[in-house]
Design a protein around this motif. Structure first.
Motif, PDB file in Angstrom:
ATOM      1  N   MET A 179       0.848  -1.193   0.000  1.00 42.54           N
ATOM      2  CA  MET A 179       0.000   0.000   0.000  1.00 42.54           C
ATOM      3  C   MET A 179       0.883   1.242   0.000  1.00 42.54           C
ATOM      4  SD  MET A 179      -2.928   1.452   0.062  1.00 42.54           S
ATOM      5  CE  MET A 179      -3.685   3.016   0.490  1.00 42.54           C
ATOM      6  N   THR A 180       0.625   2.155  -0.929  1.00 41.65           N
ATOM      7  CA  THR A 180       1.336   3.429  -0.961  1.00 41.65           C
ATOM      8  C   THR A 180       0.322   4.557  -1.039  1.00 41.65           C
ATOM      9  OG1 THR A 180       2.933   4.795  -2.173  1.00 41.65           O
ATOM     10  CG2 THR A 180       1.561   3.325  -3.482  1.00 41.65           C
ATOM     11  N   HIS A 181       0.656   5.670  -0.410  1.00 41.78           N
ATOM     12  CA  HIS A 181      -0.182   6.862  -0.497  1.00 41.78           C
ATOM     13  C   HIS A 181       0.389   7.865  -1.495  1.00 41.78           C
ATOM     14  CE1 HIS A 181      -2.852   5.645   2.730  1.00 41.78           C
ATOM     15  NE2 HIS A 181      -1.784   5.275   3.418  1.00 41.78           N
ATOM     16  N   ILE A 182       1.430   7.458  -2.224  1.00 41.13           N
ATOM     17  CA  ILE A 182       1.990   8.308  -3.277  1.00 41.13           C
ATOM     18  C   ILE A 182       1.225   8.078  -4.573  1.00 41.13           C
ATOM     19  CG2 ILE A 182       4.028   8.800  -4.684  1.00 41.13           C
ATOM     20  CD1 ILE A 182       5.748   7.922  -2.327  1.00 41.13           C
ATOM     21  N   LEU A 183       0.867   9.146  -5.236  1.00 42.00           N
ATOM     22  CA  LEU A 183       0.312   9.032  -6.583  1.00 42.00           C
ATOM     23  C   LEU A 183       1.495   8.878  -7.536  1.00 42.00           C
ATOM     24  CD1 LEU A 183      -1.919   9.053  -8.676  1.00 42.00           C
ATOM     25  CD2 LEU A 183      -1.913  11.565  -8.585  1.00 42.00           C
ATOM     26  N   HIS A 184       1.865   7.634  -7.799  1.00 38.93           N
ATOM     27  CA  HIS A 184       2.995   7.362  -8.677  1.00 38.93           C
ATOM     28  C   HIS A 184       2.599   7.589 -10.141  1.00 38.93           C
ATOM     29  CE1 HIS A 184       5.872   5.845  -5.759  1.00 38.93           C
ATOM     30  NE2 HIS A 184       4.939   5.090  -5.217  1.00 38.93           N
ATOM     31  N   ARG A 185       3.606   7.677 -10.990  1.00 37.21           N
ATOM     32  CA  ARG A 185       3.355   7.849 -12.421  1.00 37.21           C
ATOM     33  C   ARG A 185       2.478   6.730 -12.952  1.00 37.21           C
ATOM     34  NH1 ARG A 185       7.838  10.813 -15.375  1.00 37.21           N
ATOM     35  NH2 ARG A 185       8.926  12.004 -13.776  1.00 37.21           N
ATOM     36  N   LEU A 186       2.799   5.502 -12.596  1.00 40.79           N
ATOM     37  CA  LEU A 186       1.978   4.347 -12.944  1.00 40.79           C
ATOM     38  C   LEU A 186       1.329   3.840 -11.659  1.00 40.79           C
ATOM     39  CD1 LEU A 186       4.386   2.437 -15.366  1.00 40.79           C
ATOM     40  CD2 LEU A 186       2.432   3.867 -15.990  1.00 40.79           C
ATOM     41  N   ILE A 187       0.020   3.926 -11.594  1.00 40.81           N
ATOM     42  CA  ILE A 187      -0.675   3.644 -10.338  1.00 40.81           C
ATOM     43  C   ILE A 187      -0.623   2.170  -9.984  1.00 40.81           C
ATOM     44  CG2 ILE A 187      -2.952   3.712  -9.229  1.00 40.81           C
ATOM     45  CD1 ILE A 187      -3.489   6.301 -10.782  1.00 40.81           C
ATOM     46  N   ARG A 188      -0.657   1.300 -10.973  1.00 46.81           N
ATOM     47  CA  ARG A 188      -0.684  -0.134 -10.697  1.00 46.81           C
ATOM     48  C   ARG A 188       0.684  -0.791 -10.930  1.00 46.81           C
ATOM     49  NH1 ARG A 188      -5.390   0.944 -13.417  1.00 46.81           N
ATOM     50  NH2 ARG A 188      -4.561   0.148 -15.380  1.00 46.81           N
ATOM     51  N   HIS A 189       1.735  -0.046 -10.664  1.00 47.72           N
ATOM     52  CA  HIS A 189       3.094  -0.572 -10.869  1.00 47.72           C
ATOM     53  C   HIS A 189       3.801  -0.667  -9.515  1.00 47.72           C
ATOM     54  CE1 HIS A 189       6.861  -1.399 -12.935  1.00 47.72           C
ATOM     55  NE2 HIS A 189       7.452  -0.488 -12.170  1.00 47.72           N
ATOM     56  N   ASP A 190       4.527  -1.758  -9.311  1.00 48.71           N
ATOM     57  CA  ASP A 190       5.256  -1.972  -8.070  1.00 48.71           C
ATOM     58  C   ASP A 190       6.704  -1.512  -8.261  1.00 48.71           C
ATOM     59  OD1 ASP A 190       6.000  -2.745  -5.552  1.00 48.71           O
ATOM     60  OD2 ASP A 190       6.170  -4.885  -6.036  1.00 48.71           O
ATOM     61  N   TYR A 191       7.016  -0.310  -7.799  1.00 49.74           N
ATOM     62  CA  TYR A 191       8.351   0.255  -7.971  1.00 49.74           C
ATOM     63  C   TYR A 191       9.318  -0.302  -6.932  1.00 49.74           C
ATOM     64  CZ  TYR A 191       6.368   3.921 -10.977  1.00 49.74           C
ATOM     65  OH  TYR A 191       5.742   4.607 -11.993  1.00 49.74           O
ATOM     66  N   PRO A 192      10.538  -0.633  -7.333  1.00 50.12           N
ATOM     67  CA  PRO A 192      11.548  -0.924  -6.316  1.00 50.12           C
ATOM     68  C   PRO A 192      11.844   0.356  -5.530  1.00 50.12           C
ATOM     69  CG  PRO A 192      12.559  -0.785  -8.486  1.00 50.12           C
ATOM     70  CD  PRO A 192      11.073  -0.709  -8.704  1.00 50.12           C
ATOM     71  N   ARG A 193      12.296   0.200  -4.303  1.00 48.54           N
ATOM     72  CA  ARG A 193      12.540   1.364  -3.457  1.00 48.54           C
ATOM     73  C   ARG A 193      14.031   1.670  -3.406  1.00 48.54           C
ATOM     74  NH1 ARG A 193       9.168   2.164   2.001  1.00 48.54           N
ATOM     75  NH2 ARG A 193       7.602   1.715   0.399  1.00 48.54           N
ATOM     76  N   ALA A 194      14.423   2.830  -3.979  1.00 49.07           N
ATOM     77  CA  ALA A 194      15.823   3.239  -3.949  1.00 49.07           C
ATOM     78  C   ALA A 194      16.225   3.542  -2.509  1.00 49.07           C
ATOM     79  CB  ALA A 194      16.034   4.466  -4.823  1.00 49.07           C
ATOM     80  N   ALA A 195      17.392   3.043  -2.112  1.00 48.80           N
ATOM     81  CA  ALA A 195      17.828   3.207  -0.724  1.00 48.80           C
ATOM     82  C   ALA A 195      19.106   4.033  -0.603  1.00 48.80           C
ATOM     83  CB  ALA A 195      18.028   1.838  -0.074  1.00 48.80           C
TER      84      ALA A 195
END
Length: 444
Positions: free
Chosen positions: A1-17
């Motif tokens: 679950m994310t509360h960010i409106l990502h560029r692609l809403i149904r895409h699972d982005y890796p998290r840069a650390a």
């Protein structure tokens, strides 16, 4: 679950650390070689100690002061530095937070220039099809990518578009590159005459086309002819070097290689190298003179323009580039990148063109090389290549709609200026594997 409106809403982005040098690591520990600098942004790579130190020092001194009350030493120093190395005729800098803001400011400056001169009837902007100038409404309006414009068209100001300078797609077999450039300049001249020369404000163009078409350089002499057309009709020339400028093509400003100087020029991405949000408009002296002799006020502004920490980052980035002679490395490694791309893809059945300048290179994918026929857009080949590249630990910048906003696929490469020969080898090797795997997936 994310509360960010990502560029692609149904895409699972890796998290840069974390990130250092040419590599970004996600939170699972996977390393990605950043061969596109994000979107041609990270010119010094990640975590450069000199830039971080400059930002820290500025935070310790002064984090923010609104430009309606104060100027700051660091903003003045950055402006002095930019003008000292600007194309001839530039006298002032308007500091903003990014490329779209820079374009918006340039459009307003251009309009106000003519208002101050008593030429209020000038209202038309001319740009090129398949251009990209940003996502705010004014920038989107002058941009020529139909897919991006389509759903927002009712909100956009009226603008006009002529053909891009796109040799692979536009030059006829029966004409030389010089004749092609002249034909395009004549088309611009005809458009200005059709609209009425005294109604046109400016011609807006990317010196080297970036995201929408993929590192497309102009043919030799094209911009000199364009400059002549603009001067003939008293029209301003606005060059967009948000992506291609600040050293990306081997000279600080791409237009230097074309022998022209614009009236207004926008810069951003490589200005701050991704360390802080910053962009700028370089403003010609005649524009400043007209406003200074008139109202004395540029009727425009944003809360974060001239932000001290952003200015400190940008000034440090530019000083490192000069101190470490990184433009020499852009030229040297750019030549190597081009050669290795030619060796890997020149005979590839589905690579139609390899193009660019310096560390700003691209390949265009085609279903049929002889006919230059693109792949079916429904296949989303560019997205497949991006996914295959990331799976191999490589970040590149593929896009679709290369030809007309819908058809065509290309991959843009814009590695940091600190890239070395061994990095080039890794980039080309991993890109080759990603392209082949993506096309194999389409074929099956």
């Amino acid at each position: 679950m994310t509360h960010i409106l990502h560029r692609l809403i149904r895409h699972d982005y890796p998290r840069a650390a974390t990130a250092r040098g040419l590599y970004i690591h996600d939170r699972d520990g996977k390393a990605y070689l950043d061969a596109s600098g994000g979107a041609a942004v990270s010119c010094l790579g990640h975590g450069h100690p000199d830039v971080l130190a400059a930002m820290h020092a500025q935070l310790d001194t002064l984090a923010y002061a609104h430009t309606s009350f104060f100027t700051t030493d660091v903003a003045e120093a950055l402006a002095d530095d930019l003008i000292a190395h600007a194309p001839p005729g530039m006298s002032h800098v308007y500091l903003v937070s990014g490329g779209s803001e820079a374009i918006e400011a340039a459009l307003k400056l251009a309009r106000q220039y003519f208002v101050e001169k008593g030429e209020k009837q000038r209202r038309h902007f001319i740009a090129r099809r398949q251009s990209y100038h940003g996502n705010t409404l004014g920038a989107l309006a002058v941009g020529g990518n139909e897919w991006r414009r389509k759903q927002f068209a009712p909100l956009l100001i009226e603008t006009h578009h002529v053909s891009p300078c796109f040799e692979y797609r536009g030059k006829r077999d029966d004409e030389t590159a010089e004749q092609y450039g002249q034909r395009l300049a004549d088309e611009l001249d005809a458009k200005i005459r059709a609209l009425g020369p005294d109604t046109v404000i400016a011609f807006v163009a990317e010196t080297v086309v970036g995201a929408t078409a993929g590192a497309v350089p102009p043919v030799p002499g094209y911009f000199r002819k364009v400059r002549e057309v603009c001067d003939r009709h008293g029209v301003l020339l606005i060059l967009d070097e948000v992506m291609s400028g600040m050293g990306r093509t081997g000279t600080l400003h791409a237009c230097t290689q074309d022998g022209v100087s614009p009236d207004l020029m926008t810069i951003a991405k490589g200005l701050g190298g991704g360390y802080a949000a910053i962009g700028a408009v370089l403003v010609g002296g005649k524009v400043i003179d007209a406003i200074s002799a008139g109202s004395g006020l540029f009727q425009h502004g944003h809360t974060y323009i001239g932000h001290p920490v952003s200015c400190a980052a940008a000034l440090a980035v530019q000083r490192v580039i000069r101190r470490d002679k990184l433009l020499d490395n852009v030229v040297q490694q750019g030549a190597l990148l081009r050669r290795r791309l030619q060796e890997r893809f020149a005979n590839h059945h589905h690579v139609g063109d390899i193009r660019g300048r310096g560390l700003f290179q691209a390949i265009e994918l085609v279903a049929d090389r002889a006919e230059k026929r693109p792949f079916d857009p429904a296949l989303k080949l560019n997205a497949r290549i991006k996914a295959e590249a990331m799976a191999r630990g490589l970040l590149v910048y593929p896009m679709g709609g290369t030809i007309d906003g819908v058809h065509g696929d290309h991959v843009l490469l814009a590695p940091p200026f600190i890239v070395q020969p061994q990095d080039i080898e890794t980039i080309v090797e991993r890109l080759g594997g990603a392209v082949d795997a993506a096309i194999a997936g389409v074929a099956t």
